[in-house]
Design an enzyme around this catalytic site. Structure first.
Site, PDB file in Angstrom:
ATOM      1  N   HIS A  65      37.766  46.438  40.491  1.00  0.00           N
ATOM      2  CA  HIS A  65      39.148  46.851  40.801  1.00  0.00           C
ATOM      3  C   HIS A  65      39.350  48.275  40.296  1.00  0.00           C
ATOM      4  O   HIS A  65      39.542  48.497  39.103  1.00  0.00           O
ATOM      5  CB  HIS A  65      40.161  45.905  40.128  1.00  0.00           C
ATOM      6  CG  HIS A  65      41.573  46.203  40.491  1.00  0.00           C
ATOM      7  ND1 HIS A  65      42.482  45.201  40.801  1.00  0.00           N
ATOM      8  CD2 HIS A  65      42.271  47.365  40.612  1.00  0.00           C
ATOM      9  CE1 HIS A  65      43.644  45.751  41.089  1.00  0.00           C
ATOM     10  NE2 HIS A  65      43.554  47.072  40.966  1.00  0.00           N
TER      11      HIS A  65
ATOM     12  N   HIS B 227      40.907  52.413  41.221  1.00  0.00           N
ATOM     13  CA  HIS B 227      41.653  53.374  42.051  1.00  0.00           C
ATOM     14  C   HIS B 227      40.987  54.740  41.925  1.00  0.00           C
ATOM     15  O   HIS B 227      40.849  55.259  40.823  1.00  0.00           O
ATOM     16  CB  HIS B 227      43.110  53.467  41.594  1.00  0.00           C
ATOM     17  CG  HIS B 227      43.825  52.155  41.706  1.00  0.00           C
ATOM     18  ND1 HIS B 227      44.525  51.786  42.832  1.00  0.00           N
ATOM     19  CD2 HIS B 227      43.908  51.116  40.848  1.00  0.00           C
ATOM     20  CE1 HIS B 227      45.022  50.573  42.658  1.00  0.00           C
ATOM     21  NE2 HIS B 227      44.667  50.138  41.459  1.00  0.00           N
ATOM     22  N   LEU B 228      40.582  55.293  43.057  1.00  0.00           N
ATOM     23  CA  LEU B 228      39.920  56.607  43.024  1.00  0.00           C
ATOM     24  C   LEU B 228      40.751  57.707  43.667  1.00  0.00           C
ATOM     25  O   LEU B 228      40.375  58.875  43.604  1.00  0.00           O
ATOM     26  CB  LEU B 228      38.556  56.538  43.723  1.00  0.00           C
ATOM     27  CG  LEU B 228      37.431  55.858  42.957  1.00  0.00           C
ATOM     28  CD1 LEU B 228      36.157  55.851  43.789  1.00  0.00           C
ATOM     29  CD2 LEU B 228      37.186  56.536  41.609  1.00  0.00           C
ATOM     30  N   ARG B 229      41.859  57.325  44.305  1.00  0.00           N
ATOM     31  CA  ARG B 229      42.709  58.322  45.003  1.00  0.00           C
ATOM     32  C   ARG B 229      41.917  59.004  46.116  1.00  0.00           C
ATOM     33  O   ARG B 229      40.772  58.660  46.394  1.00  0.00           O
ATOM     34  CB  ARG B 229      43.261  59.377  44.028  1.00  0.00           C
ATOM     35  CG  ARG B 229      43.806  58.818  42.727  1.00  0.00           C
ATOM     36  CD  ARG B 229      44.850  57.763  42.950  1.00  0.00           C
ATOM     37  NE  ARG B 229      45.459  57.309  41.704  1.00  0.00           N
ATOM     38  CZ  ARG B 229      46.132  56.172  41.591  1.00  0.00           C
ATOM     39  NH1 ARG B 229      46.269  55.348  42.617  1.00  0.00           N
ATOM     40  NH2 ARG B 229      46.677  55.830  40.450  1.00  0.00           N
TER      41      ARG B 229
ATOM     42  N   LYS C 193      43.699  43.494  50.595  1.00  0.00           N
ATOM     43  CA  LYS C 193      44.534  43.524  49.387  1.00  0.00           C
ATOM     44  C   LYS C 193      45.996  43.320  49.716  1.00  0.00           C
ATOM     45  O   LYS C 193      46.566  44.033  50.553  1.00  0.00           O
ATOM     46  CB  LYS C 193      44.346  44.887  48.690  1.00  0.00           C
ATOM     47  CG  LYS C 193      45.183  45.096  47.434  1.00  0.00           C
ATOM     48  CD  LYS C 193      44.571  44.430  46.214  1.00  0.00           C
ATOM     49  CE  LYS C 193      45.525  44.419  45.027  1.00  0.00           C
ATOM     50  NZ  LYS C 193      45.289  45.473  44.080  1.00  0.00           N
TER      51      LYS C 193
ATOM     52  N   HIS D  10      47.810  41.561  44.108  1.00  0.00           N
ATOM     53  CA  HIS D  10      48.572  42.086  42.976  1.00  0.00           C
ATOM     54  C   HIS D  10      49.703  41.076  42.758  1.00  0.00           C
ATOM     55  O   HIS D  10      50.700  41.108  43.462  1.00  0.00           O
ATOM     56  CB  HIS D  10      49.136  43.478  43.289  1.00  0.00           C
ATOM     57  CG  HIS D  10      49.899  44.060  42.141  1.00  0.00           C
ATOM     58  ND1 HIS D  10      49.489  45.163  41.431  1.00  0.00           N
ATOM     59  CD2 HIS D  10      51.050  43.655  41.552  1.00  0.00           C
ATOM     60  CE1 HIS D  10      50.348  45.407  40.464  1.00  0.00           C
ATOM     61  NE2 HIS D  10      51.316  44.522  40.513  1.00  0.00           N
TER      62      HIS D  10
ATOM     63  N   HIS E 235      44.067  41.604  37.749  1.00  0.00           N
ATOM     64  CA  HIS E 235      44.611  42.017  36.446  1.00  0.00           C
ATOM     65  C   HIS E 235      45.550  41.015  35.780  1.00  0.00           C
ATOM     66  O   HIS E 235      46.722  41.292  35.589  1.00  0.00           O
ATOM     67  CB  HIS E 235      45.269  43.403  36.527  1.00  0.00           C
ATOM     68  CG  HIS E 235      46.041  43.699  37.790  1.00  0.00           C
ATOM     69  ND1 HIS E 235      47.092  42.945  38.220  1.00  0.00           N
ATOM     70  CD2 HIS E 235      45.905  44.693  38.694  1.00  0.00           C
ATOM     71  CE1 HIS E 235      47.568  43.462  39.344  1.00  0.00           C
ATOM     72  NE2 HIS E 235      46.866  44.514  39.662  1.00  0.00           N
TER      73      HIS E 235
ATOM     74  N   ASP F  67      41.052  48.224  36.943  1.00  0.00           N
ATOM     75  CA  ASP F  67      42.340  48.752  37.415  1.00  0.00           C
ATOM     76  C   ASP F  67      42.572  50.162  36.874  1.00  0.00           C
ATOM     77  O   ASP F  67      43.707  50.588  36.673  1.00  0.00           O
ATOM     78  CB  ASP F  67      43.511  47.837  37.051  1.00  0.00           C
ATOM     79  CG  ASP F  67      44.741  48.121  37.918  1.00  0.00           C
ATOM     80  OD1 ASP F  67      44.604  48.818  38.945  1.00  0.00           O
ATOM     81  OD2 ASP F  67      45.844  47.666  37.555  1.00  0.00           O
TER      82      ASP F  67
ATOM     83  N   HIS G  73      46.487  59.197  37.280  1.00  0.00           N
ATOM     84  CA  HIS G  73      47.607  59.972  37.845  1.00  0.00           C
ATOM     85  C   HIS G  73      47.524  61.324  37.157  1.00  0.00           C
ATOM     86  O   HIS G  73      47.095  61.406  36.004  1.00  0.00           O
ATOM     87  CB  HIS G  73      48.950  59.328  37.491  1.00  0.00           C
ATOM     88  CG  HIS G  73      49.212  58.010  38.158  1.00  0.00           C
ATOM     89  ND1 HIS G  73      50.164  57.839  39.140  1.00  0.00           N
ATOM     90  CD2 HIS G  73      48.662  56.791  37.978  1.00  0.00           C
ATOM     91  CE1 HIS G  73      50.183  56.574  39.534  1.00  0.00           C
ATOM     92  NE2 HIS G  73      49.283  55.906  38.842  1.00  0.00           N
TER      93      HIS G  73
ATOM     94  N   ALA H 292      53.014  54.148  37.440  1.00  0.00           N
ATOM     95  CA  ALA H 292      52.253  53.106  36.749  1.00  0.00           C
ATOM     96  C   ALA H 292      50.763  53.326  36.957  1.00  0.00           C
ATOM     97  O   ALA H 292      50.314  53.533  38.082  1.00  0.00           O
ATOM     98  CB  ALA H 292      52.653  51.729  37.266  1.00  0.00           C
TER      99      ALA H 292
END
Ligand code: DOR
Ligand code: ZN
Length: 333
Positions: free
Chosen positions: A13, A15-17, A95, A132, A167, A240, A244, A256
C-alpha cells in the site's frame, strides 16, 4: 555490529504521486522494497488500462529495480466491463475510497450499492477489492468502526470476493477480522504500529503524522502490535506512505498522509526487536502479502544493520516521518 538479513520486503500500500517528484519517492521505496502496490488516487486518478500502464512504466523507468504492482480506482459511474480490461492490463486491485474519506477521494463511492455490477465483475474475475474503510460522515475517531457495518454487508453480498481492509487502526477492526472468512485480509502500516493521538497532538501538533485513518489510542496500537508481532496469519504490511510537499503539510490546511518509506524498515526492525519478535518480521513484510496476492516471493535480500543514523529533513520536497531524529536500525547500502 548486529545485522538482520531478510527476504526483500514488499509494500502492499503505497502512494507515489505523479509528476516530477514521483521518481524521488519511487527510488526511496526501491531501497527497502522489491515491489510496491501503488495506489491510484492520483490527479487524474488511475481508472483505465492505458493510464495504468503509462503510470507503471513511468515508475519503473524512474526507479529501476522496483516492480510497480498496479491498482485502479473505483468510480460511481464505472462500467463493469472495465474490470476484465483492468485485470488483463495487470491490475492487482480495484480500490474503493468512500467519497471524501481522504486525499483525492472526493470522486469516490458513497455506498457499495452504487457499483453492484462492478463488484460482481470483480468477484467473477477474482480481482481483489481493496478498501479504505472509513465512513467519512462519522466523527473522526469512529469512522473506521462505523465502516465495518458496510464491510460486513459487502462480504455477505459478494461471498467470494477477496477483500483487503487497508491500514487497520483500531481494536474493533482486528476483532472484526476474526469473524470474517479467510479471503478477507488486512494491512497494517508502520505509523499505526508506533504512534498514537498523543504523538500526533499531545504536545505541539505534528502535521507529518496526520494521516487517514488517524492514529488512535494506546490500546489500539498495542492490539495491532500484539497481532502483528504474534504472526497474525491474515495481516500483512502496507506502509500507506503518502508524501505531501512540505509547504502543504506545514500549512493551514494540512493534507492527510505520513511519508514513511524512508524509515519504515528501520522502525519495524526496532519494534519487532523490542517485542522479541525479530524472527517474525520477514513473514510480515516479505511473505504474507505475496502469498495472499499469489505472487512469487522475492529472491533478493535486504540487510539492516544496528547502527545509528539521522533521518533526512527532506526527500523529494516532502518531510519524512521523524525527520532529524536518530534511529537505531539502518538499511545497509
Ligand atoms: O493518510 C492518508 N494519505 N491516507 C490515505 O488514505 C491517502 C493518503 C494520501 O494519498 O495522501
Ligand atoms: Zn493510502
Amino acid at each position: 555490529m548486529k545485522t538482520l538479513t531478510i527476504r526483500k520486503p514488499d509494500d502492499f500500500h503505497l502512494h507515489l504521486r505523479q509528476g516530477e517528484r514521483m521518481g524521488d519517492y519511487a527510488r526511496e521505496t526501491a531501497r527497502s522494497f522489491a515491489r510496491a502496490l501503488v495506489m491510484p488516487n492520483t490527479l487524474p486518478p488511475v481508472t483505465d488500462p492505458a493510464g495504468m500502464e503509462a503510470y507503471k512504466k513511468a515508475i519503473e523507468t524512474e526507479a529501476p529495480g522496483l516492480e510497480a504492482l498496479m491498482a485502479f480506482k473505483l468510480l460511481p459511474d464505472m462500467p463493469a466491463g472495465i474490470v476484465p480490461e483492468m485485470k488483463k492490463a495487470g491490475a492487482v486491485i480495484g480500490k474503493l475510497y468512500p467519497a471524501g474519506a481522504t486525499t483525492n477521494a472526493e470522486d469516490g463511492i458513497s455506498s457499495y450499492r452504487q457499483i453492484p455490477d462492478v463488484l460482481e465483475a470483480m468477484e467473477a474475475e477474482g480481482m481483489v477489492l481493496s478498501i479504505h474503510g472509513e465512513h467519512p460522515e462519522k466523527p473522526v475517531l469512529e469512522r473506521e468502526i462505523s465502516y465495518l457495518t458496510e464491510l460486513e454487508q459487502i462480504i455477505r453480498d459478494y461471498p467470494k470476493l477477496p477483500i483487503v481492509l487497508e491500514h487497520l487502526s483500531c481494536r474493533e477492526s482486528l476483532r472484526f477480522l476474526e469473524q470474517t472468512p479467510d479471503h478477507v485480509r488486512g494491512t497494517v502500516t508502520t505509523h499505526h504500529l508506533l504512534f498514537t493521538l498523543d504523538d500526533l497532538m499531545g504536545g505541539s501538533l505534528n502535521p507529518h503524522l496526520f494521516c487517514k485513518p488517524v492514529v488512535k489510542k494506546e490500546e489500539d496500537r498495542r492490539a495491532l502490535v500484539d497481532a502483528v508481532c504474534s504472526g497474525h496469519p491474515r495481516l500483512f504490511y502496507g506502509s500507506d506512505s503518502a508524501p505531501h510537499l512540505k509547504e502543504s503539510k506545514e500549512s493551514g490546511s494540512c493534507g492527510a498522509g505520513a511519508f514513511t518509506s524512508p524509515v519504515a524498515l528501520p522502525l519495524l526492525a526496532e519494534l519487532f526487536e523490542q517485542e522479541d519478535a525479530l524472527d517474525r518480521l520477514e513473514d510480515f513484510v516479505s511473505r504474507k502479502g505475496a502469498d495472499f496476492y499469489g505472487l512469487p516471493l522475492n529472491k533478493e535480500s535486504l540487510t539492516l544493520v544496528k547502527e545509528p543514523w539521522t533521518v533526512p529533513d527532506l526527500i523529494g520536497g516532502a518531510v519524512p516521518l521523524l525527520a532529524g531524529e536518530t534511529l537505531s536500525w539502518k538499511i545497509s547500502s
